[in-house]
Design a protein around this motif. Structure first.
Motif, PDB file in Angstrom:
ATOM      1  N   SER A  40      23.995 -27.064 -16.713  1.00 52.00           N
ATOM      2  CA  SER A  40      23.125 -27.823 -15.906  1.00 52.00           C
ATOM      3  C   SER A  40      21.923 -26.850 -15.253  1.00 52.00           C
ATOM      4  O   SER A  40      22.174 -25.592 -15.391  1.00 52.00           O
ATOM      5  CB  SER A  40      24.017 -28.407 -14.748  1.00 52.00           C
ATOM      6  N   THR A  41      21.072 -27.579 -14.776  1.00 54.72           N
ATOM      7  CA  THR A  41      19.986 -26.634 -14.256  1.00 54.72           C
ATOM      8  C   THR A  41      19.510 -27.603 -12.936  1.00 54.72           C
ATOM      9  O   THR A  41      19.704 -28.726 -12.927  1.00 54.72           O
ATOM     10  CB  THR A  41      18.675 -26.562 -15.187  1.00 54.72           C
ATOM     11  N   LEU A  42      18.936 -26.734 -11.981  1.00 54.99           N
ATOM     12  CA  LEU A  42      18.617 -27.388 -10.671  1.00 54.99           C
ATOM     13  C   LEU A  42      17.147 -27.659 -10.855  1.00 54.99           C
ATOM     14  O   LEU A  42      16.516 -26.716 -11.162  1.00 54.99           O
ATOM     15  CB  LEU A  42      19.091 -26.638  -9.570  1.00 54.99           C
ATOM     16  N   VAL A  43      16.613 -28.696 -10.451  1.00 55.80           N
ATOM     17  CA  VAL A  43      15.310 -29.331 -10.259  1.00 55.80           C
ATOM     18  C   VAL A  43      14.996 -29.467  -8.885  1.00 55.80           C
ATOM     19  O   VAL A  43      15.505 -30.122  -8.078  1.00 55.80           O
ATOM     20  CB  VAL A  43      14.963 -30.293 -11.080  1.00 55.80           C
ATOM     21  N   ILE A  44      13.880 -28.899  -8.281  1.00 52.45           N
ATOM     22  CA  ILE A  44      13.423 -28.822  -7.156  1.00 52.45           C
ATOM     23  C   ILE A  44      12.071 -29.401  -7.074  1.00 52.45           C
ATOM     24  O   ILE A  44      11.020 -28.777  -7.707  1.00 52.45           O
ATOM     25  CB  ILE A  44      13.483 -27.405  -6.294  1.00 52.45           C
ATOM     26  N   VAL A  45      11.784 -30.731  -6.694  1.00 52.99           N
ATOM     27  CA  VAL A  45      10.752 -31.257  -6.583  1.00 52.99           C
ATOM     28  C   VAL A  45       9.811 -31.299  -5.278  1.00 52.99           C
ATOM     29  O   VAL A  45      10.253 -31.816  -4.406  1.00 52.99           O
ATOM     30  CB  VAL A  45      10.620 -32.665  -7.128  1.00 52.99           C
ATOM     31  N   THR A  46       8.714 -30.761  -5.160  1.00 50.39           N
ATOM     32  CA  THR A  46       7.770 -31.008  -3.851  1.00 50.39           C
ATOM     33  C   THR A  46       6.961 -32.003  -3.854  1.00 50.39           C
ATOM     34  O   THR A  46       6.613 -32.356  -4.832  1.00 50.39           O
ATOM     35  CB  THR A  46       7.020 -29.520  -3.615  1.00 50.39           C
ATOM     36  N   PRO A  47       6.491 -32.477  -2.830  1.00 53.11           N
ATOM     37  CA  PRO A  47       5.829 -33.751  -2.809  1.00 53.11           C
ATOM     38  C   PRO A  47       4.192 -33.330  -3.507  1.00 53.11           C
ATOM     39  O   PRO A  47       3.829 -32.005  -3.287  1.00 53.11           O
ATOM     40  CB  PRO A  47       5.650 -34.153  -1.425  1.00 53.11           C
ATOM     41  N   TYR A  48       3.544 -34.251  -4.038  1.00 52.04           N
ATOM     42  CA  TYR A  48       2.225 -34.029  -4.456  1.00 52.04           C
ATOM     43  C   TYR A  48       1.116 -33.861  -3.337  1.00 52.04           C
ATOM     44  O   TYR A  48       1.274 -34.766  -2.619  1.00 52.04           O
ATOM     45  CB  TYR A  48       1.752 -35.110  -5.540  1.00 52.04           C
ATOM     46  N   VAL A  49       0.641 -32.815  -3.285  1.00 56.04           N
ATOM     47  CA  VAL A  49      -0.424 -32.628  -2.248  1.00 56.04           C
ATOM     48  C   VAL A  49      -1.859 -32.530  -3.072  1.00 56.04           C
ATOM     49  O   VAL A  49      -2.194 -31.830  -3.695  1.00 56.04           O
ATOM     50  CB  VAL A  49      -0.134 -31.363  -1.337  1.00 56.04           C
ATOM     51  N   PRO A  50      -2.715 -33.556  -2.658  1.00 54.40           N
ATOM     52  CA  PRO A  50      -3.888 -33.741  -3.490  1.00 54.40           C
ATOM     53  C   PRO A  50      -4.722 -32.418  -3.036  1.00 54.40           C
ATOM     54  O   PRO A  50      -4.576 -31.995  -2.019  1.00 54.40           O
ATOM     55  CB  PRO A  50      -4.732 -34.854  -3.072  1.00 54.40           C
ATOM     56  N   PRO A  51      -5.677 -31.857  -3.871  1.00 51.31           N
ATOM     57  CA  PRO A  51      -6.437 -30.735  -3.498  1.00 51.31           C
ATOM     58  C   PRO A  51      -7.357 -31.178  -2.260  1.00 51.31           C
ATOM     59  O   PRO A  51      -8.005 -32.323  -2.400  1.00 51.31           O
ATOM     60  CB  PRO A  51      -7.149 -30.448  -4.817  1.00 51.31           C
ATOM     61  N   ARG A  52      -7.665 -30.389  -1.313  1.00 52.01           N
ATOM     62  CA  ARG A  52      -8.601 -30.555  -0.521  1.00 52.01           C
ATOM     63  C   ARG A  52     -10.175 -30.574  -0.887  1.00 52.01           C
ATOM     64  O   ARG A  52     -10.300 -29.535  -1.780  1.00 52.01           O
ATOM     65  CB  ARG A  52      -8.573 -29.568   0.535  1.00 52.01           C
ATOM     66  N   PRO A  53     -10.962 -31.534  -0.439  1.00 47.23           N
ATOM     67  CA  PRO A  53     -12.454 -31.690  -0.958  1.00 47.23           C
ATOM     68  C   PRO A  53     -12.906 -30.209  -0.355  1.00 47.23           C
ATOM     69  O   PRO A  53     -12.519 -29.737   0.561  1.00 47.23           O
ATOM     70  CB  PRO A  53     -12.909 -32.805  -0.130  1.00 47.23           C
ATOM     71  N   PRO A  54     -14.105 -30.036  -1.193  1.00 45.03           N
ATOM     72  CA  PRO A  54     -14.629 -28.679  -0.684  1.00 45.03           C
ATOM     73  C   PRO A  54     -15.402 -28.845   0.763  1.00 45.03           C
ATOM     74  O   PRO A  54     -15.798 -30.025   0.953  1.00 45.03           O
ATOM     75  CB  PRO A  54     -15.910 -28.539  -1.913  1.00 45.03           C
ATOM     76  N   PRO A  55     -15.373 -27.841   1.418  1.00 44.83           N
ATOM     77  CA  PRO A  55     -16.191 -27.909   2.927  1.00 44.83           C
ATOM     78  C   PRO A  55     -17.727 -28.467   2.613  1.00 44.83           C
ATOM     79  O   PRO A  55     -18.106 -28.219   1.775  1.00 44.83           O
ATOM     80  CB  PRO A  55     -16.085 -26.700   3.404  1.00 44.83           C
ATOM     81  N   ASP A  56     -17.829 -28.965   3.823  1.00 51.21           N
ATOM     82  CA  ASP A  56     -19.354 -29.650   3.728  1.00 51.21           C
ATOM     83  C   ASP A  56     -20.201 -28.401   4.514  1.00 51.21           C
ATOM     84  O   ASP A  56     -19.689 -28.117   5.554  1.00 51.21           O
ATOM     85  CB  ASP A  56     -19.447 -30.816   4.510  1.00 51.21           C
ATOM     86  N   LEU A  57     -20.905 -27.925   3.658  1.00 54.75           N
ATOM     87  CA  LEU A  57     -21.809 -26.564   4.195  1.00 54.75           C
ATOM     88  C   LEU A  57     -23.129 -27.354   4.729  1.00 54.75           C
ATOM     89  O   LEU A  57     -23.935 -26.565   5.094  1.00 54.75           O
ATOM     90  CB  LEU A  57     -21.891 -25.638   3.118  1.00 54.75           C
ATOM     91  N   GLY A  58     -23.343 -28.389   4.646  1.00 56.72           N
ATOM     92  CA  GLY A  58     -24.519 -28.947   5.332  1.00 56.72           C
ATOM     93  C   GLY A  58     -25.934 -28.892   4.503  1.00 56.72           C
ATOM     94  O   GLY A  58     -26.812 -29.008   4.930  1.00 56.72           O
ATOM     95  N   ILE A  59     -25.568 -28.477   3.406  1.00 55.01           N
ATOM     96  CA  ILE A  59     -26.595 -28.412   2.434  1.00 55.01           C
ATOM     97  C   ILE A  59     -26.865 -29.916   1.719  1.00 55.01           C
ATOM     98  O   ILE A  59     -25.905 -30.556   1.252  1.00 55.01           O
ATOM     99  CB  ILE A  59     -26.255 -27.385   1.174  1.00 55.01           C
ATOM    100  N   ARG A  60     -28.032 -30.408   1.660  1.00 58.59           N
ATOM    101  CA  ARG A  60     -28.527 -31.495   1.228  1.00 58.59           C
ATOM    102  C   ARG A  60     -29.418 -31.510   0.127  1.00 58.59           C
ATOM    103  O   ARG A  60     -30.362 -30.399   0.088  1.00 58.59           O
ATOM    104  CB  ARG A  60     -29.139 -32.356   2.245  1.00 58.59           C
ATOM    105  N   SER A  61     -29.340 -32.078  -0.915  1.00 56.62           N
ATOM    106  CA  SER A  61     -30.314 -31.986  -1.989  1.00 56.62           C
ATOM    107  C   SER A  61     -31.515 -32.953  -1.597  1.00 56.62           C
ATOM    108  O   SER A  61     -31.264 -34.209  -0.949  1.00 56.62           O
ATOM    109  CB  SER A  61     -29.871 -32.399  -3.223  1.00 56.62           C
ATOM    110  N   GLU A  62     -32.833 -32.581  -1.554  1.00 51.92           N
ATOM    111  CA  GLU A  62     -33.804 -33.432  -1.554  1.00 51.92           C
ATOM    112  C   GLU A  62     -34.301 -34.021  -2.769  1.00 51.92           C
ATOM    113  O   GLU A  62     -34.228 -33.503  -3.881  1.00 51.92           O
ATOM    114  CB  GLU A  62     -34.977 -32.739  -0.789  1.00 51.92           C
ATOM    115  N   LYS A  63     -34.543 -35.406  -2.568  1.00 55.61           N
ATOM    116  CA  LYS A  63     -34.951 -36.220  -3.624  1.00 55.61           C
ATOM    117  C   LYS A  63     -36.486 -36.392  -3.789  1.00 55.61           C
ATOM    118  O   LYS A  63     -37.012 -36.782  -2.664  1.00 55.61           O
ATOM    119  CB  LYS A  63     -34.142 -37.355  -4.053  1.00 55.61           C
TER     120      LYS A  63
END
Length: 149
Positions: A126-149
């Motif tokens: 036998s072998t032991l399996v330890i499963v941790t909850p899935y944690v989605p990656p955090r979105p990148p921080p908003d640096l306030g940079i906006r693209s102008e169109k």
């Protein structure tokens, strides 16, 4: 004597009905008396199943491989073709497993722990399996940079 025994076993597969074949049958018929052959045959016995890795850590939704090494009574590898391996999970709500005689794939389902077991001919590992909850990656921080169109 030894050369006669080697000849007998070497030509046993020679199934042509000629004098050599008949001589082989005669040699084998007296083996153990005239030639002093050892007629005992040791049967290999499955003694242990070793799983690698011994502990598996994964996130829910991930998979990992586990290998099984079948071992005979002398500590040598047991022929895989000689034995079917059954894989089971002690907690299917945490981890599932599917595989064959050589290995398996373990899938993490939900947080928790489960024991994965491989068994064959009344022997298991036998072998032991330890499963941790899935944690989605955090979105990148908003640096306030906006693209102008």
């Amino acid at each position: 004597m030894l050369n006669d025994r080697k000849w007998a076993f070497r030509h046993l597969a020679d199934s042509r009905p000629d004098r050599r074949w008949l001589k082989t049958i005669a040699v084998l018929a007296v083996c153990g008396t005239a030639f002093g052959c050892d007629t005992t045959t040791e049967v290999l016995r499955l003694d242990d199943i070793r799983l690698n890795p011994g502990t598996i850590q994964l996130n829910a939704g991930e998979t990992a491989g586990v290998t099984a090494t079948l071992v005979d009574q002398h500590g040598s590898s047991f022929p895989v073709a000689e034995s079917a391996v059954t894989w089971t999970s002690g907690n299917g709500q945490v981890a599932t497993v599917s595989g064959n005689a050589e290995g398996a794939v373990v899938t993490g389902i939900a947080a928790g722990s489960a024991v994965i077991r491989a068994s064959s001919r009344g022997v298991g590992g036998s072998t032991l399996v330890i499963v941790t909850p899935y944690v989605p990656p955090r979105p990148p921080p908003d640096l306030g940079i906006r693209s102008e169109k």
